[in-house]
Design a protein around this motif. Sequence first.
Motif, mmCIF file in Angstrom:
data_model
loop_
_atom_site.group_PDB
_atom_site.id
_atom_site.type_symbol
_atom_site.label_atom_id
_atom_site.label_comp_id
_atom_site.label_asym_id
_atom_site.label_seq_id
_atom_site.Cartn_x
_atom_site.Cartn_y
_atom_site.Cartn_z
ATOM 1 N N VAL A 42 0.837 -1.199 0.000
ATOM 2 C CA VAL A 42 0.000 0.000 0.000
ATOM 3 C C VAL A 42 0.873 1.251 0.000
ATOM 4 C CG1 VAL A 42 -1.631 1.337 1.379
ATOM 5 C CG2 VAL A 42 -2.006 -1.098 1.034
ATOM 6 N N ASN A 43 1.913 1.257 0.823
ATOM 7 C CA ASN A 43 2.802 2.417 0.879
ATOM 8 C C ASN A 43 3.546 2.612 -0.436
ATOM 9 O OD1 ASN A 43 2.105 3.080 3.506
ATOM 10 N ND2 ASN A 43 3.756 1.864 4.403
ATOM 11 N N GLY A 45 2.462 1.755 -3.384
ATOM 12 C CA GLY A 45 1.469 2.259 -4.327
ATOM 13 C C GLY A 45 1.222 3.746 -4.161
ATOM 14 N N GLU A 46 1.198 4.207 -2.905
ATOM 15 C CA GLU A 46 1.010 5.639 -2.658
ATOM 16 C C GLU A 46 2.212 6.433 -3.142
ATOM 17 O OE1 GLU A 46 0.217 5.972 1.497
ATOM 18 O OE2 GLU A 46 -1.827 5.202 1.307
ATOM 19 N N LYS A 47 3.422 5.890 -2.963
ATOM 20 C CA LYS A 47 4.631 6.583 -3.428
ATOM 21 C C LYS A 47 4.633 6.676 -4.944
ATOM 22 C CE LYS A 47 7.553 5.340 0.471
ATOM 23 N NZ LYS A 47 8.687 4.518 0.931
ATOM 24 N N ALA A 49 2.012 6.762 -6.898
ATOM 25 C CA ALA A 49 0.995 7.745 -7.283
ATOM 26 C C ALA A 49 1.532 9.163 -7.086
ATOM 27 C CB ALA A 49 -0.279 7.541 -6.469
ATOM 28 N N ASP A 50 2.270 9.397 -5.998
ATOM 29 C CA ASP A 50 2.851 10.714 -5.753
ATOM 30 C C ASP A 50 3.893 11.050 -6.813
ATOM 31 O OD1 ASP A 50 1.273 11.012 -3.530
ATOM 32 O OD2 ASP A 50 2.840 10.444 -2.097
ATOM 33 N N THR A 53 2.223 12.076 -10.045
ATOM 34 C CA THR A 53 1.664 13.416 -9.915
ATOM 35 C C THR A 53 2.758 14.458 -10.056
ATOM 36 O OG1 THR A 53 -0.035 12.560 -8.452
ATOM 37 C CG2 THR A 53 0.282 14.923 -8.445
#
Length: 76
Positions: A42-43, A45-47, A49-50, A53
Amino acid sequence: MGPSIWQLLIVLVIVLLLFGTKRMRNLGSDLGSAIKGFRKAVNDGEKDADTKTDKEIENGGQTIDVEVTSKENEKV
């Protein structure tokens, strides 16, 4: 009402007798490893996505959509 503390203790003793402490310890460590791996995914995946962006911001916020198709050569 929910189960009392004595009922829970009796169930715990029965489970320990059926499966043994070694198997229960292995089950606990496997469950812990699975949760740790899930949190890491999960972490990550968030990285990702960041990062995407940030790249879009560097490009002026423009996104290019491209559809890629391939043509296979057929030998008859």
